[in-house]
Design a protein around this motif. Sequence first.
Motif, PDB file in Angstrom:
ATOM      1  N   THR A 103      33.450  42.998  44.866  1.00  0.00           N
ATOM      2  CA  THR A 103      33.928  43.898  43.814  1.00  0.00           C
ATOM      3  C   THR A 103      35.388  44.247  44.065  1.00  0.00           C
ATOM      4  O   THR A 103      35.745  44.691  45.153  1.00  0.00           O
ATOM      5  N   ASN A 104      36.202  44.060  43.073  1.00  0.00           N
ATOM      6  CA  ASN A 104      37.639  44.310  43.180  1.00  0.00           C
ATOM      7  C   ASN A 104      37.907  45.817  43.315  1.00  0.00           C
ATOM      8  O   ASN A 104      37.503  46.600  42.452  1.00  0.00           O
ATOM      9  N   TYR A 107      39.243  47.782  40.255  1.00  0.00           N
ATOM     10  CA  TYR A 107      38.475  47.928  39.019  1.00  0.00           C
ATOM     11  C   TYR A 107      38.561  49.350  38.460  1.00  0.00           C
ATOM     12  O   TYR A 107      38.574  50.329  39.208  1.00  0.00           O
ATOM     13  N   GLU A 111      34.917  48.801  34.319  1.00  0.00           N
ATOM     14  CA  GLU A 111      34.688  47.483  34.905  1.00  0.00           C
ATOM     15  C   GLU A 111      33.683  47.552  36.049  1.00  0.00           C
ATOM     16  O   GLU A 111      32.807  46.685  36.190  1.00  0.00           O
TER      17      GLU A 111
END
Length: 560
Positions: A103-104, A107, A111
């Motif tokens: 997971t970025n 985000y 998102e």
Amino acid sequence: MDYKKWHDHYPSEIPISLSYDEKPLHMFLRESAERYSGDIALHFMGKEMTFTELYLQSKKMASYLQSLDLVKGDKVAIMLPNTPQSVISYYATLMAGGIVVQTNPLYTERELEYQLVDSEAKFIVCLDILLPKVKNIRDRTNLQHAIVTRIKDYLPFPKNLIYPFIQKREYNIVVNVEQTHDTHVWRDMLDMASSEYLEVEINPKEDLALLQYTGGTTGNPKGVMLTHYNLVANVQMCNAWLYKSKNKRQTVLAVLPFFHVYGMTTVMNFAVMQGSKMILMPKFNPDDILKAISKQRPTLFPGAPTIYIALLNHPNLNEYDLSSIEACLSGSAALPIEVQEKFEKITGGRLVEGYGLTESSPVTHANFVWGKRVNGSIGVPWPDTDAKVFRVDSDLEEVDLGEIGEIAVKGPQIMQGYWNNPEETEKVLKDGWLLTGDLGYMDEDGYFYIVDRKKDMIIASGYNIYPREVEEVLYEHEAVQEAVVAGVPDSYRGETVKAYIVLKKGYQITKEELDKFMKENLAVYKVPKIYEFLDELPKTAVGKILRRKLVEDDKEKEKV
């Protein structure tokens, strides 16, 4: 693997077919801990960790996750930059039987919520400064536990004392985290956890190791299902390709984020498998990167064109010694020839272009690092990887040699499909072939070329125009640092060509001068009709320029 014409160019050291280990991906960490126990695995902002320490902390976290009732197949979202915690969390999740959801950290709440809901993640590992974001959307997800860590947890003295003040200054946020039944403090977790965890039986070819979400340039992001075997195969292909490093452990510069599959495979998994040292860079800062190369002397530097461009245009580049660099594999976007040649001249190493997709773990093609290299080409397929060019929107009908079509790939690194999305899976997986969505062709020697994304092709007055070709010419101009080309609506031509450009510092050029240069090098219908000069271009975490965002921003401006 049947004979293919590109096999004629394989160096004798690279086999056209490999024997892949049918084992869980996390076995690489156990084996390196046994083989290189006291050697350095990680270097993070001045602090180092051995393979023994990395394995021990991964075992402890695996044990802790199981104590929180993680069972085989549960999803663990890892929302971290390149830090020791990101490596530990990744392998610990796999050891416990879980599936990693990268997971970025950048985000937005929207998102993040989408990805957590879609993946059905029950656990998340995040930085303290990201916890408020997690809390805001937590009730709308399946999250049961959050494990919270801090950058300072692995900083050496006195950086660990100073960092909280830097964090407050940069992010204007201070988060105090207390251990509760569903929120867990990283340091407390490691202190409480046993180093004994329950080993989970894994079927490498069937069991998922990773749900990796695509960028979502069209519609919502899709969760790419990659098995342990997919990832093991791709990293062993990488090892075969970099054959000169097989018996020589490397120092790998970890600039590419591990939450992107490119950095995860070519940096993290590769280094752990090899027993090589990783220099962890939590964010891209040209000053920090150049200092790290000079001081830590990395030998391998996987990256993206925009990363190399930023370093080459650093005003004090000549003050740094980059001669330790032996090999660089460039991906995520086209590598301009001028960038390749200049970077090789400065480092003395080799910089080659490769190609891949999230759906292929990710690498399928590359030029030879030590062998025949064709400028402008993405190279040839890796061992056990087949590739063909099919007529667009046909039923797997091959085009003639040299003709442009949609590139398709097949091999042991290809995904199982999209998570909970059989319709989209059927669109791209046909008879074992992965349709990439990229337009390209193969030459008579078996080298492949990308002309553009199928959806990025510009059709102006009936002509097919490939942005990559126009961008290559723009990069040849001495004033241009970065450029991207896109099709924008035009009442007469249907679409017309627009170029977004960042100039090098100290350079100035008019639109008329640039237009004259382009007309000397391109057919007139390919020449941009609109030029826009910007201070910077929007990019993904791995440095890929966001072409669609620029076009969408233009549309929003027109509405105002």
